[in-house]
Motif scaffolding. Structure first.
Motif, short mmCIF file in Angstrom:
data_model
loop_
_atom_site.label_atom_id
_atom_site.label_comp_id
_atom_site.label_asym_id
_atom_site.label_seq_id
_atom_site.Cartn_x
_atom_site.Cartn_y
_atom_site.Cartn_z
N LEU A 159 0.79 -1.29 0.16
CA LEU A 159 0.10 0.08 0.00
C LEU A 159 0.90 1.23 0.05
N THR A 160 0.56 1.94 -0.96
CA THR A 160 1.24 3.59 -1.00
C THR A 160 0.34 4.62 -0.91
N LYS A 161 -0.85 4.54 -1.12
CA LYS A 161 -1.90 5.31 -0.85
C LYS A 161 -3.26 5.16 0.19
N LEU A 162 -3.42 5.54 1.15
CA LEU A 162 -4.32 5.29 1.92
C LEU A 162 -5.21 6.58 2.07
N LYS A 163 -6.58 6.94 1.94
CA LYS A 163 -7.47 7.70 2.10
C LYS A 163 -8.50 7.17 3.04
N LEU A 164 -8.53 7.78 4.30
CA LEU A 164 -9.72 7.60 5.25
C LEU A 164 -10.18 9.02 5.63
N ARG A 165 -10.43 9.80 4.63
CA ARG A 165 -11.00 11.09 4.71
C ARG A 165 -12.77 11.18 5.29
N ALA A 166 -13.10 12.15 6.37
CA ALA A 166 -14.25 12.33 6.70
C ALA A 166 -15.11 10.89 7.12
N CYS A 167 -14.20 10.05 7.98
CA CYS A 167 -14.67 8.98 8.42
C CYS A 167 -14.87 9.02 10.11
N ASN A 168 -14.91 10.19 10.45
CA ASN A 168 -15.25 10.24 11.85
C ASN A 168 -14.22 9.71 12.73
N LEU A 169 -12.81 9.69 12.31
CA LEU A 169 -12.08 9.00 13.19
C LEU A 169 -11.46 10.04 14.10
N GLY A 170 -10.96 9.51 15.49
CA GLY A 170 -10.30 10.33 16.44
C GLY A 170 -8.83 9.87 16.58
N GLU A 171 -8.00 10.66 17.30
CA GLU A 171 -6.74 10.30 17.46
C GLU A 171 -6.28 8.94 17.97
N GLY A 172 -7.06 8.38 18.72
CA GLY A 172 -6.80 6.97 19.35
C GLY A 172 -7.32 5.84 18.38
N ASP A 173 -7.95 6.25 17.13
CA ASP A 173 -8.62 5.28 16.24
C ASP A 173 -7.32 4.75 15.24
N ILE A 174 -6.25 5.41 15.26
CA ILE A 174 -5.34 5.35 14.44
C ILE A 174 -3.99 4.44 15.15
N PRO A 175 -4.06 3.11 15.09
CA PRO A 175 -3.25 2.28 15.84
C PRO A 175 -1.98 2.18 15.43
N SER A 176 -1.05 1.87 16.31
CA SER A 176 0.56 2.13 15.90
C SER A 176 1.17 1.00 15.03
N ALA A 177 0.08 0.07 14.70
CA ALA A 177 0.33 -0.99 13.65
C ALA A 177 0.32 -0.47 12.35
N ILE A 178 -0.08 0.77 12.17
CA ILE A 178 -0.16 1.65 10.91
C ILE A 178 1.21 1.79 10.37
N SER A 179 2.25 1.73 11.27
CA SER A 179 3.76 1.83 11.06
C SER A 179 4.20 0.82 10.17
N CYS A 180 3.40 -0.49 10.05
CA CYS A 180 3.90 -1.67 9.42
C CYS A 180 3.29 -1.31 7.92
N LEU A 181 2.62 -0.15 7.50
CA LEU A 181 2.50 0.27 6.08
C LEU A 181 3.83 0.62 5.66
N TYR A 182 4.84 -0.08 5.49
CA TYR A 182 6.15 0.60 5.15
C TYR A 182 6.34 1.02 3.92
N SER A 183 5.36 0.60 2.88
CA SER A 183 5.33 1.29 1.68
C SER A 183 4.52 2.33 1.36
N LEU A 184 3.65 3.09 2.58
CA LEU A 184 3.05 4.11 2.36
C LEU A 184 3.79 5.45 2.07
N THR A 185 3.42 6.11 1.24
CA THR A 185 3.87 7.38 0.97
C THR A 185 2.83 8.44 0.93
N ARG A 186 1.41 8.21 0.77
CA ARG A 186 0.52 9.39 0.86
C ARG A 186 -0.71 8.83 1.84
#
Length: 491
Positions: free
Chosen positions: A268-295
């Motif tokens: 995965l290089t691009k991830l869009k989660l726009r306007a999804c009613n997310l808060g700061e705690g909803d972004i888990p630390s596991a997102i760092s495993c998306l090591y190809s993410l550029t956007r």
């Protein structure tokens, strides 16, 4: 404008290529050569093609922005036809029977806004590679099953009345891009879509899908994933963690506190989660495993500060947190390991509510663009761009602060400009600063007005070591139609 008589082509019995690159004007046409291989008539003005036309030799049919309602009545032999493009033909109400077009590879009906359904034979086109139905706003149904084995790109974005997505008959192993954004009524994807092993782009923005499909984590080649403004945002928020899984003894379980991974989304290089009613705690630390993410686009969500879990994304180049309600950007609010975003070039903070920005943001060593437009509460700003020349690895940087009137009141735009000029005086780098102000610098030596501005530059500009660059001050006219006035001069 080309004016044609009814029998304009009647004597062209062997015509194989007809391409008209201007507008047509005719009341009727009775004849096209049956030898035609390519027919290209942009803006074709009639409701159908000539009734006696037999398109058995036709390979390419291009009728974009035409007034056609249907190509012809009844079945016609189409065994050589490979490309049909009817983009923008807003009067089209009926598609042909595709049974006699088994070799069709490209079908584009984008913007055919009156089209309600398509012929069921569409679902069995084994050679079809591209199907584009973007903005067919009246389209209500597709064939109940599709077995388009060669399909690579399927575009259904903007089909706002489409009620359901068809079942997939087969593996569709060649599918690379599926765009269903704006299909507001579609709630599900077929589970066997996980067999599309080479799927690279999946856009489910503005659909009625309530949670990420469980098979997404199996799409190992997925590069672009979008959940932009999905309906049912609470459900999406609650089930976002289902994207983040760990593998234990061959089983897939919910995210665990140790060694989380995103197996299957490593491309995965691009991830869009726009306007999804997310808060700061909803972004888990596991997102760092998306090591190809550029956007990463997290705009229009609910964050008080930049989520600390993002700092592990070392390859991230573009981060959007616009209109997220950010109100804490001072010292202590910026993640202590913000330098982990070592590749970040674009940081979009437009439309937020913070009053100041911590100087520690300057640890983003590759930052080229900082957007704070419409941050109407912003009162002060550190000199983020004033670093040692050796630290800059690029030649062009931006700072955009449109509609930041409190900043203009508390910090002179000219003062800000002078600081940046001083910081870059030996670097010969290009930078743009846009900020509202209420004064024109006294040191601007040239003043001009009008639609075209000419400012004389020194003749020895290439060899003058004292030359830094050019500064412009722009005065924009109001709604009364007054012209843009530009005052500028060499620094």
């Amino acid at each position: 404008m080309l004016n044609l008589s009814v029998d304009a082509f009647s004597k062209m019995k062997k015509l194989r290529l007809l391409r008209v690159l201007c507008l047509l004007n005719c009341d009727d046409l009775k004849y096209f050569s049956n030898e035609l291989r390519l027919l290209d008539l942009t803006g074709y003005p009639l409701k159908s093609l000539p009734s006696k036309f037999q398109p058995g030799n036709l390979v390419v049919l291009l009728l974009p922005y035409s007034r056609i309602e249907q190509l012809w009545k009844g079945n016609r032999p189409l065994y050589k036809l490979k490309i049909i493009k009817l983009k923008g033909s807003q009067n089209l109400i009926k598609t042909p029977d595709f049974t006699t077009a088994p070799y069709l590879e490209v079908l584009i009906m984008e913007g055919c806004t009156r089209l309600v359904d398509v012929h069921p034979s569409l679902g069995v086109l084994k050679r079809l590679q591209l199907l584009n139905l973007r903005d067919c706003k009246s389209l209500r149904s597709l064939p109940t099953k599709i077995g388009m084995e060669s399909l690579e790109t399927l575009i259904l974005s903007g089909c706002s009345n489409l009620a359901s997505f068809p079942e997939i008959d087969g593996k569709m192993e060649h599918l690379k891009s599926l765009d269903r954004s704006g299909c507001y009524k579609v709630e599900y994807l077929p589970e066997n879509l996980h067999q599309a092993q080479f799927l690279e782009e999946l856009d489910l923005s503005k659909t009625a899908i309530k949670e990420p499909p469980s098979f997404i984590s199996q799409l190992k080649n997925l590069k672009v994933l979008s959940f932009d403004g999905c309906k049912g945002p609470y459900k999406l928020k609650r089930n976002l963690l289902s994207l983040f899984k760990v593998s234990q003894r061959g089983r897939m379980n919910s995210i665990a506190p140790m060694l989380p991974s995103l197996s299957g989304l490593t491309s995965l290089t691009k991830l869009k989660l726009r306007a999804c009613n997310l808060g700061e705690g909803d972004i888990p630390s596991a997102i760092s495993c998306l090591y190809s993410l550029t956007r990463l686009d997290l705009s229009v969500n609910n964050f008080n500060r930049i989520p600390a879990s993002l700092t592990g994304l070392s390859k991230l180049e573009d981060l959007s947190l616009s209109s997220c309600g950010l109100c804490n950007m001072g010292e202590g609010d910026i993640p202590s390991d913000i330098s982990g975003l070592s590749s970040l070039k674009v940081l979009d903070l437009n439309g937020n509510n913070f009053t100041s920005i911590a100087a520690s943001l300057a640890r983003l060593s590759n930052l080229q663009y900082l957007g704070v437009c419409n941050c109407r509460e912003l009162e002060s700003l550190p000199v983020l761009l004033a670093r040692k020349t050796s630290e800059w690895k690029h030649n062009w940087s931006y700072f955009i602060a449109i509609n930041n009137y409190r900043l203009a009141e508390n910090m002179s735009a000219i003062t800000l400009l002078k600081r940046h000029i001083k910081a870059f005086e030996n670097s010969r780098k290009r930078f743009d600063v846009v900020i509202p102000g209420n004064e024109i610098p006294e040191w601007f030596s040239q003043q001009r007005g009008g639609s075209v501005i000419e400012i004389p530059l020194p003749l020895n500009i290439q060899n003058d070591n004292q030359w830094i660059g050019v500064a412009f001050c722009c005065i924009f006219g109001g709604d009364d139609g007054s012209e843009l006035k530009v005052i500028g001069g060499p620094t």
